[in-house]
Design a protein around this motif. Structure first.
Motif, PDB file in Angstrom:
ATOM      1  N   LEU A  71     -36.376 -28.592  -5.691  1.00 28.01           N
ATOM      2  CA  LEU A  71     -37.380 -29.656  -5.624  1.00 28.01           C
ATOM      3  C   LEU A  71     -38.527 -29.218  -4.731  1.00 28.01           C
ATOM      4  O   LEU A  71     -38.295 -28.914  -3.560  1.00 28.01           O
ATOM      5  CB  LEU A  71     -36.781 -30.955  -5.091  1.00 28.01           C
ATOM      6  N   PRO A  72     -39.755 -29.155  -5.241  1.00 28.02           N
ATOM      7  CA  PRO A  72     -40.065 -29.287  -6.667  1.00 28.02           C
ATOM      8  C   PRO A  72     -39.518 -28.106  -7.458  1.00 28.02           C
ATOM      9  O   PRO A  72     -39.286 -27.031  -6.900  1.00 28.02           O
ATOM     10  CB  PRO A  72     -41.589 -29.328  -6.700  1.00 28.02           C
ATOM     11  N   GLU A 183     -38.719 -29.044  -0.851  1.00 27.71           N
ATOM     12  CA  GLU A 183     -37.851 -30.111  -0.353  1.00 27.71           C
ATOM     13  C   GLU A 183     -36.395 -29.686  -0.307  1.00 27.71           C
ATOM     14  O   GLU A 183     -35.672 -30.004   0.639  1.00 27.71           O
ATOM     15  CB  GLU A 183     -38.005 -31.357  -1.235  1.00 27.71           C
ATOM     16  N   CYS A 184     -35.942 -28.995  -1.315  1.00 23.28           N
ATOM     17  CA  CYS A 184     -34.546 -28.529  -1.325  1.00 23.28           C
ATOM     18  C   CYS A 184     -34.387 -27.438  -2.364  1.00 23.28           C
ATOM     19  O   CYS A 184     -35.212 -27.270  -3.264  1.00 23.28           O
ATOM     20  CB  CYS A 184     -33.580 -29.687  -1.611  1.00 23.28           C
ATOM     21  N   PRO A 385     -31.441 -25.581   5.625  1.00 23.64           N
ATOM     22  CA  PRO A 385     -32.513 -24.591   5.699  1.00 23.64           C
ATOM     23  C   PRO A 385     -33.803 -25.268   6.107  1.00 23.64           C
ATOM     24  O   PRO A 385     -34.050 -26.415   5.766  1.00 23.64           O
ATOM     25  CB  PRO A 385     -32.589 -24.062   4.258  1.00 23.64           C
ATOM     26  N   GLU A 386     -34.608 -24.557   6.857  1.00 22.52           N
ATOM     27  CA  GLU A 386     -35.840 -25.157   7.332  1.00 22.52           C
ATOM     28  C   GLU A 386     -36.715 -25.533   6.161  1.00 22.52           C
ATOM     29  O   GLU A 386     -36.878 -24.781   5.203  1.00 22.52           O
ATOM     30  CB  GLU A 386     -36.596 -24.173   8.223  1.00 22.52           C
ATOM     31  N   ALA A 387     -37.245 -26.739   6.231  1.00 23.65           N
ATOM     32  CA  ALA A 387     -38.116 -27.194   5.158  1.00 23.65           C
ATOM     33  C   ALA A 387     -39.441 -26.466   5.240  1.00 23.65           C
ATOM     34  O   ALA A 387     -39.947 -26.202   6.321  1.00 23.65           O
ATOM     35  CB  ALA A 387     -38.341 -28.701   5.275  1.00 23.65           C
ATOM     36  N   THR A 388     -39.959 -26.131   4.061  1.00 24.01           N
ATOM     37  CA  THR A 388     -41.281 -25.511   4.029  1.00 24.01           C
ATOM     38  C   THR A 388     -42.316 -26.594   4.248  1.00 24.01           C
ATOM     39  O   THR A 388     -42.337 -27.580   3.505  1.00 24.01           O
ATOM     40  CB  THR A 388     -41.523 -24.857   2.655  1.00 24.01           C
TER      41      THR A 388
END
Length: 519
Positions: A71-72, A183-184, A385-388
């Motif tokens: 996502l996306p 997001e993931c 995991p760190e979100a972008t």
């Protein structure tokens, strides 16, 4: 009286009204705790089922919600504007714009070459080779240029006559592009098992690729309104009165997280009541009236005949002391089903007292996730995991601020205490936590029992309302909570627990009912 101390009820003559019983009323706090333990015990028999997304609202996730896709799922444009390649200015491609929902890739949509721009819509897949997205409002188009660019050789191809896109501010590579997996990533745990399915959870599940969810459904409740004297329409007449509880209890129970199967009206008929109780498929049967020892009070007798076990038989609370809680025998769903009955008094305010005392804690505990394998840690305990981060963009241009004017300050009032709404959208363990609020006026109390008094919050204080007799609804209709008044009463300024009612209050409606009359 605890679950361990409970005993089967003794049926009265003919299974109807019970014989005189010793007074076994339970203290109000303990009655709520018993109800919560009963709900916790019953939830172990609940089974999960797979349902379409549209039917999952209000259920509880039976397993973690794991992303089925990134996502996306691809790089998308965060804004309407232009997909540009390389540094500007850019020659504008004349082809159709890149739109959301349309394929974008080799041979499927315009792809900007170095020095080109193509129109793009919010949510559209970013074409390969795009450096950034320039918002529509951050650019302008100019007539075709013929002069040589300072950074490029003179154009000799068909772009020479194209309009030119010029940025009005610095363009940062990657700006206004939402990268794939921001997001993931596919396989990430988005929510743990035991999460309540809210509208936002439904949206997340749909975005993550789900068509349905495995959930523990909302507790099923059936309402049985008892009494020969009740009308469903028209004005009271000839000893008959309108049924106020039938229209009220369904929405109340729904707000507490229940799936209300229906409301049935039953006369003062022990046989009909017995058939309704034993034949119900609900997790919780709620009855109104018939819990005392009058000539047509059949609830105790029916429970005895049905082999029920009384867990609470009367509560030391006013109004509502004849309320009861019973564990029913096996129902139509089989011997493993655990069902309960909450018997509410017939007077309206007394019935609401019973609803919040016994039904609410039981439903809240029943809605929790059944015990099972240890849950996977939620996102609050296991770092993912760190979100972008969203790509940074140049800030909006400054505008001339509105001239400052000195506002007239609002009169200072104490902040309203944070409370838990009665929406029923969040499962809880144990009885609902109430807020403690100082009471503005003196509240008369019962010598020995707890009192539940309708109140409205004003300036950080609880103001008792008039019309709080057991059969009255006028005070309750204007209230936003029931204050828990200890035996002996409460002095002005004394902090009391306040049980919230599940609707917002129009303060104007409380004005006429405000006061401290004791009935």
């Amino acid at each position: 009286m605890s679950l361990r101390e409970s005993a089967p009820v003794t049926p009265g003559p003919g299974g109807g009204a019970s014989a005189p019983r010793p007074h076994r009323a339970t203290a109000w706090p303990e009655a709520r705790a018993v109800a919560a333990r009963a709900g916790a015990h019953a939830r172990g028999a609940r089974k999960a089922s797979a349902v379409p997304l549209g039917s999952a609202l209000g259920g509880v996730l039976a397993e973690p919600l794991t992303a089925l896709t990134d996502l996306p799922p691809f790089d998308t444009s965060a804004m309407d504007g232009w997909a540009v390649a390389g540094p500007g200015p850019w020659a504008v491609r004349a082809e159709t714009a890149v739109l959301a929902g349309h394929a974008s890739g080799p041979g499927t949509a315009p792809e900007p070459a170095d020095g080109e721009a193509v129109r793009i819509a919010t949510g559209a897949r970013v074409p390969p080779g795009t450096t950034a997205v320039v918002r529509t409002e951050h650019a302008r188009t100019e007539a075709p240029r013929t002069e040589t660019s300072r950074t490029r050789a003179p154009r000799t191809d068909d772009r020479a006559g194209s309009p030119v896109l010029c940025a009005l501010r610095e363009v940062v590579p990657g700006q206004d592009i939402r990268p794939r997996g921001q997001e993931c990533r596919s396989g990430d745990e988005l929510l743990p098992a035991g999460t309540l399915v809210t509208p936002a959870v439904l949206g997340l599940a749909a975005a993550a690729g789900y068509d349905g969810l495995a959930v523990f459904p909302r507790p099923r409740v059936e309402i049985l309104v008892l009494g020969d004297e009740l009308l469903t329409a028209g004005l009271p007449r000839e000893g008959l009165i309108r049924d106020a509880l039938g229209p009220m209890l369904g929405p109340w129970l729904t707000s507490l997280g229940a799936d209300v199967l229906g409301t049935r009206r039953i006369g003062d008929d022990a046989e009909e009541l017995y058939g309704a109780v034993t034949g119900s498929t609900a997790d919780l049967v709620v009855t109104t009236g018939g819990t005392a020892a009058g000539p047509v009070d059949h609830v105790h007798g029916v429970l005895g005949r049905a082999g029920a076990t009384l867990l609470v038989d009367g509560v030391k609370v006013r109004p509502g002391h004849p309320m009861l809680l019973a564990r029913l025998g096996a129902g139509p769903d089989g011997p493993t089903s655990v069902r309960h009955l909450v018997g509410l008094p017939g007077n309206p305010l007394a019935a609401v007292s019973g609803l919040l005392t016994l039904a609410a804690p039981l439903l809240e505990a029943l809605a929790e996730t059944p015990p099972g394998p240890e849950r996977l840690p939620g996102p609050e305990t296991t770092p993912g995991p760190e979100a972008t981060p969203e790509p940074e963009t140049t800030p909006e241009p400054e505008t001339t601020p509105e001239p400052e004017t000195e506002a007239t300050p609002e009169p200072e009032t104490a902040p309203e205490p944070e409370t838990t709404t009665g929406s029923g959208l969040r499962p809880r363990s144990g009885p609902r936590t109430s807020a403690r609020v100082p009471v503005r006026d003196e509240v008369q109390g019962h010598p020995y029992d707890t009192r539940l008094v309708p109140v409205v919050r004003r300036g950080g204080r609880a103001v008792p309302l008039r019309y709080h007799g057991p059969a009255m609804l006028r005070g309750l209709a204007a209230a936003d909570g029931l204050a828990v008044v200890p035996p002996g009463g409460a002095a002005p300024g004394q902090e009391l627990d306040v049980l919230d009612l599940p609707r917002p209050l129009d303060e104007r409606a409380a004005t006429a009912a405000q006061g401290a009359c004791f009935t």
